[in-house]
Design a protein around this motif. Sequence first.
Motif, PDB file in Angstrom:
ATOM      1  N   ILE A  17       0.821  -1.212   0.000  1.00 25.12           N
ATOM      2  CA  ILE A  17       0.000   0.000   0.000  1.00 25.12           C
ATOM      3  C   ILE A  17       0.856   1.263   0.000  1.00 25.12           C
ATOM      4  O   ILE A  17       0.597   2.208  -0.726  1.00 25.12           O
ATOM      5  N   SER A  18       1.871   1.286   0.835  1.00 24.55           N
ATOM      6  CA  SER A  18       2.646   2.522   0.916  1.00 24.55           C
ATOM      7  C   SER A  18       4.112   2.184   1.122  1.00 24.55           C
ATOM      8  O   SER A  18       4.461   1.058   1.492  1.00 24.55           O
ATOM      9  N   SER A  19       4.944   3.163   0.891  1.00 20.65           N
ATOM     10  CA  SER A  19       6.380   2.912   1.003  1.00 20.65           C
ATOM     11  C   SER A  19       6.978   3.599   2.225  1.00 20.65           C
ATOM     12  O   SER A  19       8.173   3.747   2.333  1.00 20.65           O
ATOM     13  N   ASP A  20       6.084   4.018   3.161  1.00 22.82           N
ATOM     14  CA  ASP A  20       6.577   4.774   4.313  1.00 22.82           C
ATOM     15  C   ASP A  20       7.257   3.895   5.349  1.00 22.82           C
ATOM     16  O   ASP A  20       7.786   4.383   6.334  1.00 22.82           O
ATOM     17  N   GLY A  21       7.182   2.560   5.185  1.00 23.04           N
ATOM     18  CA  GLY A  21       7.727   1.692   6.210  1.00 23.04           C
ATOM     19  C   GLY A  21       6.721   1.459   7.324  1.00 23.04           C
ATOM     20  O   GLY A  21       5.544   1.790   7.195  1.00 23.04           O
ATOM     21  N   VAL A  22       7.189   0.883   8.410  1.00 22.43           N
ATOM     22  CA  VAL A  22       6.308   0.479   9.500  1.00 22.43           C
ATOM     23  C   VAL A  22       5.930   1.689  10.346  1.00 22.43           C
ATOM     24  O   VAL A  22       6.820   2.460  10.721  1.00 22.43           O
ATOM     25  N   PRO A  23       4.629   1.918  10.624  1.00 20.89           N
ATOM     26  CA  PRO A  23       4.265   3.055  11.471  1.00 20.89           C
ATOM     27  C   PRO A  23       4.885   2.932  12.865  1.00 20.89           C
ATOM     28  O   PRO A  23       5.124   1.817  13.332  1.00 20.89           O
ATOM     29  N   TRP A  24       5.061   4.087  13.515  1.00 23.07           N
ATOM     30  CA  TRP A  24       5.775   4.064  14.799  1.00 23.07           C
ATOM     31  C   TRP A  24       5.061   3.214  15.836  1.00 23.07           C
ATOM     32  O   TRP A  24       5.672   2.557  16.660  1.00 23.07           O
ATOM     33  N   TRP A  25       3.717   3.186  15.767  1.00 19.68           N
ATOM     34  CA  TRP A  25       3.022   2.447  16.830  1.00 19.68           C
ATOM     35  C   TRP A  25       3.026   0.946  16.591  1.00 19.68           C
ATOM     36  O   TRP A  25       2.532   0.179  17.409  1.00 19.68           O
TER      37      TRP A  25
ATOM     38  N   THR B 153      -3.532   1.421   5.910  1.00 25.08           N
ATOM     39  CA  THR B 153      -2.082   1.206   5.973  1.00 25.08           C
ATOM     40  C   THR B 153      -1.669   0.657   7.335  1.00 25.08           C
ATOM     41  O   THR B 153      -0.673  -0.047   7.442  1.00 25.08           O
ATOM     42  N   GLY B 154      -2.421   0.969   8.383  1.00 23.33           N
ATOM     43  CA  GLY B 154      -2.018   0.531   9.717  1.00 23.33           C
ATOM     44  C   GLY B 154      -2.606  -0.806  10.123  1.00 23.33           C
ATOM     45  O   GLY B 154      -1.962  -1.606  10.788  1.00 23.33           O
ATOM     46  N   THR B 155      -3.876  -1.078   9.729  1.00 19.87           N
ATOM     47  CA  THR B 155      -4.541  -2.269  10.241  1.00 19.87           C
ATOM     48  C   THR B 155      -5.083  -3.158   9.134  1.00 19.87           C
ATOM     49  O   THR B 155      -5.822  -4.090   9.408  1.00 19.87           O
ATOM     50  N   GLY B 156      -4.731  -2.863   7.899  1.00 24.54           N
ATOM     51  CA  GLY B 156      -5.234  -3.695   6.814  1.00 24.54           C
ATOM     52  C   GLY B 156      -6.639  -3.351   6.385  1.00 24.54           C
ATOM     53  O   GLY B 156      -7.209  -4.052   5.566  1.00 24.54           O
ATOM     54  N   GLY B 157      -7.226  -2.275   6.960  1.00 23.87           N
ATOM     55  CA  GLY B 157      -8.560  -1.848   6.560  1.00 23.87           C
ATOM     56  C   GLY B 157      -9.594  -2.935   6.720  1.00 23.87           C
ATOM     57  O   GLY B 157      -9.525  -3.725   7.660  1.00 23.87           O
ATOM     58  N   SER B 158     -10.553  -3.012   5.786  1.00 22.80           N
ATOM     59  CA  SER B 158     -11.648  -3.958   5.966  1.00 22.80           C
ATOM     60  C   SER B 158     -11.215  -5.392   5.672  1.00 22.80           C
ATOM     61  O   SER B 158     -11.917  -6.327   6.056  1.00 22.80           O
ATOM     62  N   THR B 159     -10.058  -5.606   5.013  1.00 22.85           N
ATOM     63  CA  THR B 159      -9.628  -6.988   4.805  1.00 22.85           C
ATOM     64  C   THR B 159      -8.914  -7.533   6.034  1.00 22.85           C
ATOM     65  O   THR B 159      -8.788  -8.748   6.177  1.00 22.85           O
ATOM     66  N   GLY B 160      -8.432  -6.662   6.902  1.00 25.29           N
ATOM     67  CA  GLY B 160      -7.773  -7.124   8.119  1.00 25.29           C
ATOM     68  C   GLY B 160      -6.385  -7.670   7.859  1.00 25.29           C
ATOM     69  O   GLY B 160      -5.776  -7.403   6.818  1.00 25.29           O
ATOM     70  N   LEU B 161      -5.891  -8.435   8.805  1.00 23.84           N
ATOM     71  CA  LEU B 161      -4.539  -8.992   8.722  1.00 23.84           C
ATOM     72  C   LEU B 161      -4.646 -10.506   8.584  1.00 23.84           C
ATOM     73  O   LEU B 161      -5.423 -11.145   9.284  1.00 23.84           O
ATOM     74  N   SER B 162      -3.863 -11.057   7.666  1.00 21.92           N
ATOM     75  CA  SER B 162      -3.909 -12.509   7.473  1.00 21.92           C
ATOM     76  C   SER B 162      -2.593 -12.970   6.873  1.00 21.92           C
ATOM     77  O   SER B 162      -1.665 -12.183   6.694  1.00 21.92           O
ATOM     78  N   GLY B 163      -2.525 -14.255   6.560  1.00 20.78           N
ATOM     79  CA  GLY B 163      -1.340 -14.816   5.916  1.00 20.78           C
ATOM     80  C   GLY B 163      -0.144 -14.949   6.855  1.00 20.78           C
ATOM     81  O   GLY B 163       0.983 -14.635   6.483  1.00 20.78           O
ATOM     82  N   PHE B 164      -0.387 -15.410   8.079  1.00 22.65           N
ATOM     83  CA  PHE B 164       0.716 -15.568   9.038  1.00 22.65           C
ATOM     84  C   PHE B 164       1.414 -16.891   8.769  1.00 22.65           C
ATOM     85  O   PHE B 164       0.786 -17.905   8.497  1.00 22.65           O
ATOM     86  N   ARG B 165       2.757 -16.865   8.882  1.00 19.27           N
ATOM     87  CA  ARG B 165       3.503 -18.106   8.630  1.00 19.27           C
ATOM     88  C   ARG B 165       3.980 -18.754   9.923  1.00 19.27           C
ATOM     89  O   ARG B 165       4.008 -19.965  10.037  1.00 19.27           O
ATOM     90  N   GLY B 166       4.368 -17.937  10.880  1.00 18.31           N
ATOM     91  CA  GLY B 166       4.933 -18.503  12.102  1.00 18.31           C
ATOM     92  C   GLY B 166       4.232 -18.015  13.349  1.00 18.31           C
ATOM     93  O   GLY B 166       3.397 -17.104  13.304  1.00 18.31           O
ATOM     94  N   PHE B 167       4.537 -18.675  14.456  1.00 19.60           N
ATOM     95  CA  PHE B 167       3.933 -18.333  15.736  1.00 19.60           C
ATOM     96  C   PHE B 167       5.023 -18.469  16.782  1.00 19.60           C
ATOM     97  O   PHE B 167       5.388 -19.582  17.164  1.00 19.60           O
ATOM     98  N   PHE B 168       5.612 -17.344  17.165  1.00 17.87           N
ATOM     99  CA  PHE B 168       6.704 -17.335  18.137  1.00 17.87           C
ATOM    100  C   PHE B 168       7.791 -18.345  17.748  1.00 17.87           C
ATOM    101  O   PHE B 168       8.258 -19.130  18.568  1.00 17.87           O
ATOM    102  N   GLY B 169       8.145 -18.332  16.483  1.00 17.58           N
ATOM    103  CA  GLY B 169       9.241 -19.187  16.032  1.00 17.58           C
ATOM    104  C   GLY B 169       8.812 -20.567  15.564  1.00 17.58           C
ATOM    105  O   GLY B 169       9.631 -21.324  15.050  1.00 17.58           O
ATOM    106  N   PHE B 170       7.539 -20.916  15.742  1.00 15.05           N
ATOM    107  CA  PHE B 170       7.066 -22.222  15.277  1.00 15.05           C
ATOM    108  C   PHE B 170       6.271 -22.041  13.991  1.00 15.05           C
ATOM    109  O   PHE B 170       5.484 -21.105  13.878  1.00 15.05           O
ATOM    110  N   ALA B 171       6.461 -22.967  13.042  1.00 15.37           N
ATOM    111  CA  ALA B 171       5.741 -22.854  11.774  1.00 15.37           C
ATOM    112  C   ALA B 171       4.272 -23.191  11.989  1.00 15.37           C
ATOM    113  O   ALA B 171       3.946 -24.199  12.630  1.00 15.37           O
TER     114      ALA B 171
END
Lengths: 294, 355
Positions: free
Chosen positions: B93-101, B160-178
């Motif tokens: 979405i944007s090239s600003d990098g990760v927001p501070w929060w 840009t911060g929370t993925g909007g209405s699609t939300g966040l998905s596509g996680f590969r790991g969980f605290f180092g475990f696949a």
Amino acid sequence: MDVLVTQIFNGLSGGSILLLAALGLALTFGQMGVINMAHGEFIMAGAYTAYVTQNVLGSAGLSLVVSLPIAFAVGGVLGVVLEATLLRRMYHRPLDTLLVTWGVSLVLQQLARDVFGTAGVDVPAPGWLSGPVELLGFSFPRTRLFILLLAVAAFVALAAALRYTALGRRIRATVQNRPLAETSGISTRATDRLTFFIGSGLAGVAGVALTLMGSISPNLGTSYIVDAFLVVVVGGIGQIRGAVIAAFLLGVAQSWIEYSTTASIAKVLVFALIVAFLQVRPQGIFTVRTRSLA
Amino acid sequence: MNRRWAVPAAFAVAAVLLFAVAPLALSPFRLDQLGRYLCFAIVAVGIGLAWGRGGMLTLGQGVFFGMGAYLMAMHLKLADAGPGGTPDFMALISSDGVPWWWEPFRSEVVTLLAILLLPAAVAAVLGLATFRRRVRGAYFAILSQALAAAFAILLIGNPTGTGGSTGLSGFRGFFGFALSDPANRLVLFFTAAGVLLLVLALVRQLMVSRFGELLVACRDAEERVRFLGYDPANVKTVAFVVAAFMAGIAGALFVPIVGIVSPNDVGIVPSIGMLIGVAIGGRTTLFGPVLGAIAVAWAGSALSEQFPSGWTYAQGLLFMLVIAFLPGGLASLAWRRRARAAGPAPVPAPLPATQ
């Protein structure tokens, strides 16, 4: 200066929509203590009534005027059916009325989805409402002025009916002291039902007004119901005039904050303002001393 | 069975079912589903405490659930992106990098602490603000609902911060475990099951404690509690905070199990949806909300697989029928039978007087 007038007008216009959505609630929630979550779906039903009326009549110019009374009746009948079947048995459990009517609202929404489809439909505004009105060098959209007038007219009519008609006296008597009203020969049961008819009918009118703002979809009601409840809470339970002031205040605050930030941040800030306001006046702008509710 | 042993026995049965029977009897897919239901059951335990015991109808549990979920999702996204990396959807979405929060949530410790503390803190602020000013009943319900609406709007309005209405998905790991490894998914399920048993034990202790009695007293006669020298605002706030705490943990577990979180999981509609299982099971009981929540979540996925629109009708009808005709939930059927068997002895007041 231009910005100031535009923002205030946008605020008043947003407030008049809030007011239309909240007037019926001020009656059913404020006066009768029923938290009707399906009120939003009654608004939606009013909007679809305007859509159907326009399709049947085929002319936008006439259908707006015709659909207002029809939508009032549709909303009113929905409200009376709800009152007679479910709410009747739970006047002493206001929080449970919230959940029951939420169930009703889910069913009505799905019904609208199955009948009219998920996508929004448009109800074109009549020709005599298109274009702006030039006033003192500013131009205001006619549709928004119409909604503002409609909201004010609905409020005046409701306030006058409550104050000057026999029915209004019966409603006020029933709300203030149900047993005494009953003893004086008022049928509180019939009064409850009529109150519900009027309150829900106003939701139908609000729905017709909303068709002037954009396309209508089955989840139209959900987007207004929370704000409408907030208006009633801020205005003070049982206070029609409180709802008027609260609706316009919230409308102007929303439009003002939106101007300097974004719409979503404005929503959150307005909510924070409401919580802060309730710290100062937990009972709302106006207070009712005659009875304690909830 | 002796009543003294009923609750420990129920705990034992639940533990055996969750830790031995379910992993053996269910396919990995069904086990994931059950794990999701367990997340809703954890929320339901908190709602049972706040609403059933405390009389606070909270329509905003989705907010606390969502906070836990989004905090966890942010951390998982950052962990997937690697140290200093930018999550994939943001880079698109944007090239600003990760927001501070977002930055603090690169750390596992900060994330876990935030999941435990942030929902509780928000609940404490809202709870004190409302209960101190004696805003209660319907007003509290409406405010908590407005909070849910505001939260969902904030999430949607910030793509840009929370993925909007699609939300966040596509996680590969969980605290180092696949997350793709079935063994790791089994551990996630056991974590959810263990957390559920723990929060049940916590609420059980609260219910039998002096605090539990005060909470019920606040529900039934708040003024009298005040005259006795207690502050009902504090009692109710604690219950509300505990409920939010549980919802936050449930949300954090939901994310790795389900693999997505979006505003659809946290707004007004899901927030009220979280109540239906509690109402059906029996809001004033310990196990009723859990069983109700699992049953409703199961019925929801089973029915919406078959008839997509049918579930909404069923959910609406369930709300209407249960609340109007069986406000004590299914558990109240058991009380009635017990009361009838015991003759005209006093029944332990089953119905909460929701003002």
